[in-house]
Each structure stands twice: as C-alpha cells, then as structure tokens.
Design a protein around this motif. Structure first.
Motif, mmCIF file in Angstrom:
data_model
loop_
_atom_site.group_PDB
_atom_site.id
_atom_site.type_symbol
_atom_site.label_atom_id
_atom_site.label_comp_id
_atom_site.label_asym_id
_atom_site.label_seq_id
_atom_site.Cartn_x
_atom_site.Cartn_y
_atom_site.Cartn_z
ATOM 1 N N ILE A 425 32.669 39.302 35.172
ATOM 2 C CA ILE A 425 31.282 39.284 35.358
ATOM 3 C C ILE A 425 31.069 37.961 35.846
ATOM 4 O O ILE A 425 31.135 36.667 35.394
ATOM 5 N N ALA A 426 29.685 37.866 36.662
ATOM 6 C CA ALA A 426 29.745 36.736 37.659
ATOM 7 C C ALA A 426 28.250 36.129 37.061
ATOM 8 O O ALA A 426 27.683 37.090 35.994
ATOM 9 N N LEU A 427 28.085 34.522 36.430
ATOM 10 C CA LEU A 427 27.419 34.658 35.605
ATOM 11 C C LEU A 427 26.368 32.862 36.359
ATOM 12 O O LEU A 427 26.626 32.073 37.129
ATOM 13 N N LYS A 428 25.370 33.576 35.624
ATOM 14 C CA LYS A 428 24.339 32.099 36.130
ATOM 15 C C LYS A 428 23.648 31.211 35.414
ATOM 16 O O LYS A 428 24.000 31.908 34.134
ATOM 17 N N GLY A 429 23.635 29.824 35.736
ATOM 18 C CA GLY A 429 23.775 28.874 34.436
ATOM 19 C C GLY A 429 24.411 27.930 34.458
ATOM 20 O O GLY A 429 24.296 27.759 33.276
ATOM 21 N N VAL A 430 25.606 28.441 34.646
ATOM 22 C CA VAL A 430 27.109 27.687 34.224
ATOM 23 C C VAL A 430 28.066 27.027 35.403
ATOM 24 O O VAL A 430 27.896 28.298 36.567
ATOM 25 N N ASP A 431 28.618 26.168 35.600
ATOM 26 C CA ASP A 431 30.053 25.821 36.600
ATOM 27 C C ASP A 431 30.933 26.055 36.418
ATOM 28 O O ASP A 431 31.390 26.722 34.953
ATOM 29 N N GLU A 432 31.694 27.391 37.194
ATOM 30 C CA GLU A 432 33.338 27.680 36.411
ATOM 31 C C GLU A 432 33.884 26.178 35.814
ATOM 32 O O GLU A 432 34.803 27.143 34.968
ATOM 33 N N ALA A 433 33.954 25.602 35.803
ATOM 34 C CA ALA A 433 34.414 23.959 35.012
ATOM 35 C C ALA A 433 34.489 24.801 33.387
ATOM 36 O O ALA A 433 34.932 23.849 32.675
ATOM 37 N N ASP A 434 32.674 24.832 33.215
ATOM 38 C CA ASP A 434 32.513 24.441 31.481
ATOM 39 C C ASP A 434 33.331 26.200 31.123
ATOM 40 O O ASP A 434 32.971 26.320 29.809
ATOM 41 N N VAL A 435 33.764 26.854 32.019
ATOM 42 C CA VAL A 435 34.123 28.002 31.862
ATOM 43 C C VAL A 435 35.670 28.520 31.411
ATOM 44 O O VAL A 435 36.661 28.031 31.936
ATOM 45 N N GLU A 436 35.772 28.628 29.230
ATOM 46 C CA GLU A 436 36.934 28.278 29.653
ATOM 47 C C GLU A 436 37.573 29.495 28.629
ATOM 48 O O GLU A 436 37.104 30.271 27.864
ATOM 49 N N ARG A 437 39.433 29.685 28.647
ATOM 50 C CA ARG A 437 39.482 30.869 28.021
ATOM 51 C C ARG A 437 39.891 30.540 26.075
ATOM 52 O O ARG A 437 39.705 29.912 26.139
ATOM 53 N N GLY A 438 38.909 31.897 25.821
ATOM 54 C CA GLY A 438 38.578 31.381 24.398
ATOM 55 C C GLY A 438 37.121 31.778 24.102
ATOM 56 O O GLY A 438 37.534 32.080 22.699
ATOM 57 N N MET A 439 36.730 31.283 24.795
ATOM 58 C CA MET A 439 34.986 31.443 24.701
ATOM 59 C C MET A 439 34.816 33.039 24.595
ATOM 60 O O MET A 439 35.322 33.883 25.392
#
Length: 540
Positions: A425-439
């Motif tokens: 899922i491509a997400l608008k509103g967040v940087d990839e560095a802030d997306v973590e496994r377990g979220m």
C-alpha cells in the motif's frame, strides 16, 4: 533510476505510431483534471484509449504533447499517478505497471521523472477464491524448490533451480539458503493451473493475478535455525489459510521440523505435510519417513491422513486443525504435484474477513515517484485507493494520518483489496523511514488504543526450568517481534503448564487486541499464548 533514454524513446515512438491507445501528459493534477465535469470527460477519453488498444492503454507522463522529454518532480509524478488511478477506476480499468526513468530536467528542475504507465481493462477478483499458504521446514528440505515447481509447472534440475524464483536476495541465490520471507503466486481457471512463464519478470506475476479465477499465494519462510525468528514472523504475522510443512525423504524429521510443526499446530493452522525429494531414495526409505511423520503427528495429538491411500477428495474434506494430510512429492520427477494442485484448487478459504480494515506492516520500502509503501497481509476488512487511514503506534504511542495512494498485489495494481490479500500500500503523508514492522494500518475513525501491557493465557511448550516473574522472551504477535516481560499469575509457570500471565512490552507500545494468538521464544524455550484482555491507557 539511471536514465535510459533509448528505452524511453522507444516507448514514446511506439506511442506516436499507435496513436489511439497512447496518451502523452506532462503532468496530471487534482485541481485541474479532477474538477467538476473534467473527471467524466477524461475518464471517457481513457476508456476510449483502452478500447482502441484492445484492452490496454499507455500513458506517458513527464513529456510534452509532441513527445519531448521534460521530466517532472517526484511530488508532481506521484500526484499524476494518483489522478490517473482515479481516472482508471472511473473508466473500469486499473494501472497494471509503472516504469520510471530519472532524466535531466528542463527549466528550474535539475532532474526529473518520466514514467510510462500501462492501464488495462480490469475485473475484480473474488476474495473467497484466494488462499494464502505459509511454508515451513528444515533448511535444505526443499520448501522453496517445491513451491517454485508449483508456480511454474517446471521440474527442478536437482540443484534447486526453481528455488531461485522465490529467493530474492543475491546472497540467498548464491548460498542456496533463504534468509527472509519471500512470496509467490499461481492460480487456476476453467482450463486448469495458471502458472508463471518467467517468474523473474514482475509483469508475469501480475498476469497470473489478472487471468486466474482462483489464486494461491505462498509465504515462503526460512529453514535455517539462526533465522527461526523470521520463520515465526511468517507463520504468525501473516493471515494464512493453510500451512505446508516439508520433510525431506533423505533426511527425515529433524529438531527444526518438530519446532516448525509445533508453531503451525499451536496456532491452529490447518496444515499439509509434503515429504520431499522422494527421487533421492528408494521406496523403503520413503515408507520409513512416512511412518516417522505419522508418529510425529500422533505425538502432537493430530491425525495423519496419507493422500496416496485415501485420495485428494478425502484430504480436502477432512483437513482441519486436527487432521493433517501427508503427500509424498518430488520437484524433480513432479511426483505428488498433481495432488497438491488439486488440493490448492479446491481447499476453502479459512481466514475470516469480517470487521473494519486492519493490516499489520511486515515490510516497508520506497518507490521512486510513489513514496513510502507498507507491505503486509490484510487482517480484516477492505481497503481502497483514496482511503484515509491511521498508521502506528509510533514510538510515543501516537498514530499518523495517512492516505492510500495506490494498492498492488504481486505487482498487479488493484483499486481495492480485502482480508487475506498480500499487498503493498503506497501511503501519502509519511516518509518510508517512519514506517516500521509491527505497526498497524486502521481506518482514520477507528480510535485505536496503543497497548504496552496485556493479559494472556499461556502454555509453556519447552523450558529447562520454571518461568518466574520478569522472564524476558521475544513475543511474536502478528508482525510484532518484541522483547517482553512476563509476570505469571501465582509467580511461576512450569514446563507443560497452562496459566495466566501479565505481559509487558519492554520498549514501546503496539496495537494488540483480545483473542490474538502469539508465540514467545527465548533460546530453546518456547510457548504460545492468547491475549485475554487489554486496558486503555497502557500505551503510556
């Protein structure tokens, strides 16, 4: 991506020749192209392009009207793809593939992006006809090779050639050992299996998803002992319908086999055992390993069902949390492959789909021109392009507001996906560095509560001594893998005990719900548990 003007120029020249099915756009904007009255007109134009191209159209973005290379910024390209996706949905189509090139920009832009999007007439896949299978088994017992031969219908060369279709890292291919989860897909239509001709080509996976009436997705786990944590993540963190445990005929069940089987059965996952590499041994050895596997299953209070004796139809009818079909196979001679095909074509979906949308993040990555992408298996509900979601919890327990740019499944662009789908899922509103496994991703109005501590009913499967208050294993729950402290009711738990315990994540909160199953492990010790209660405010 390095500029490749020759490839890009060929795409543009093809568009100039074919005319009707190709559209050139410098950029698409929400303000201009989705304005009142414009959306319907442009969707009709897109529909015309698709029909002119016999079901397929090409949109070249980042070029002038006459095909000159301009290049636009990543944000402009991302917005253009968002708009094109909405136009395609309005026209009953979908974006199947996007290729991008970095080019020298013009004017104020030093560099820019040019993209070629393939738009195809689309149909919606019925989610009841999509099952997800997780593989397990000891290293070198043929998991990836078996799955690779199923995906392609191609016999292995005896050296693991079909395994390469799943191992995605160069060092994995070189060493012949999987080190992370990998994925594959094949399917069925009225004429039989729909397989991949060239699994190394992303578009071939998309073709299978597009053409098949029924899909089988594989989550291929890791057999090597140092990566057991990754295997547990694959079996617990994905929304699986079935497990497939491999046991090599030349080696027989091992300690790792028993450990993987214990995880599969402890999570109540209906499981098939495939005895692999039957081409390497004689019939007497195959029969011996079959008896060993049957004994292993009976020791775990499960009923083995030998498919060669009872038939595929009986196996399909009887498989559940207590009955385990056993099939003897060879990826070299293709023995048993027809039986596995027949089972995967007919086995019903077992994972529930009800409830609001929820997906736990397993991986994240960045795509040029698209941005942050969160990958995982949808746990419940439905998600669509354009949906507003919450992502989290973050380290401090907060949730971030995000929007769904686009959704892909096995490189096939879809406008909607439901529970059980493995998607990016491509997400608008967040940087990839802030997306973590377990979220987790949930609807914006869901009001999720971050949880640092929860109550659980646990069973200690293996531990050399008693478990006392403060015991710190790693808890595997959904895609969460986090150290946690256990505080047993009564102060202690002994091997084989069932009991209640309070569990507290050591470092940060997560989204945890009553009823979720988990595995905990520390060294050679392990156990399973079920969340029995969470309390608001424990994420602080």
């Amino acid at each position: 991506m390095s500029p490749d003007r020759a490839v890009l120029r060929r795409a543009i020249e093809r568009g100039e020749r074919e005319g009707g099915s190709v559209e050139f756009k410098e950029r698409l904007t929400e303000e201009l192209h989705l304005a009142d009255g414009r959306l319907a007109s442009l969707a009709a134009q897109l529909r015309h392009r698709v029909l002119s191209g016999e079901g397929e159209a090409t949109y070249v973005v980042g070029v002038t009207d006459d095909g000159g290379i301009a290049g636009i910024s990543p944000d402009e390209f991302s917005e253009s793809m968002d708009v094109l996706s909405l136009l395609a949905e309005e026209a009953g189509a979908h974006i199947e593939e996007v290729q991008t090139w970095g080019v020298d920009g013009e004017g104020d832009n030093d560099t820019g992006i040019v993209g070629v999007a393939t738009v195809r007439e689309g149909r919606r896949l019925e989610d009841d006809d999509h099952i997800v299978v997780g593989t397990a088994g000891h290293v070198d017992h043929g998991k990836s090779t078996l799955v690779g031969s199923l995906l392609t219908g191609t016999p292995d060369d005896g050296e693991g050639s079909t395994r390469s279709y799943l191992d995605v890292q160069p060092h994995e291919v070189e060493r012949g050992l999987s080190a992370d989860l990998s994925y594959g897909v094949y399917g069925f239509d009225d004429d039989g299996p729909v397989r991949m001709d060239n699994p190394d080509r992303k578009s071939d996976r998309a073709r299978v998803v597009e053409e098949a009436d029924r899909l089988v997705s594989f989550v291929d786990t890791v057999g090597h002992e140092p990566w057991l944590r990754t295997t547990i993540r694959g079996l617990v963190g994905q929304k699986l319908d079935y497990g497939l445990l491999t046991v090599a005929a030349d080696d027989g069940p091992t300690k790792t086999t028993r450990e993987h089987l214990g995880i599969l059965l402890a999570t109540d996952l209906p499981t098939i055992v495939a005895i692999t590499k039957s081409d390497l041994v004689d019939d007497q050895r195959v029969a011996e390993v079959e008896r060993e596997v049957e004994g292993l299953l009976r020791d775990a209070d499960k009923t083995p069902l030998r498919v060669a004796r009872h038939g595929v139809d009986v196996a399909i009818e009887e498989i559940d949390e207590t009955v385990v079909p056993v099939v003897t196979t060879s990826a070299v001679t293709m023995e048993g492959m027809d039986d596995l095909d027949a089972m995967f074509e007919a086995l019903p979906k077992t994972a529930g789909q009800d409830g609001e949308f929820r997906m736990y993040v397993d991986r994240s990555y960045n795509v040029q021109g698209v941005g942050a992408v969160a990958s995982g298996t949808i746990k419940s509900g439905t998600v669509e392009a354009g949906d507003e979601l919450l992502l989290g919890p973050m380290q401090d327990g907060s949730f971030r507001e995000v929007e769904v740019r686009s959704i892909e499944m096995h490189y096939h662009r879809v406008d909607e996906a439901r529970a059980g789908r493995i998607v990016g899922i491509a997400l608008k509103g967040v940087d990839e560095a802030d997306v973590e496994r377990g979220m987790a991703l949930v609807p914006r109005d869901a009001d999720p509560t971050p949880v640092r501590e929860f109550e659980a009913e646990v069973m200690v499967l293996n531990h050399p001594t008693r478990i006392d208050a403060g015991y710190e294993p790693v808890v595997h729950l959904e895609t969460i893998s986090e150290a946690a402290q256990f505080f047993p009711e009564g102060g202690q738990l002994l091997p084989g005990d069932n009991g209640d315990a309070r569990v507290r994540f050591k470092f940060r909160p997560y989204l945890v719900e009553e009823g979720q199953r988990f595995v905990f492990r520390e060294g050679r010790s392990k156990g399973v548990g079920t969340v029995t209660g969470v309390s608001a405010g424990e994420g602080e």
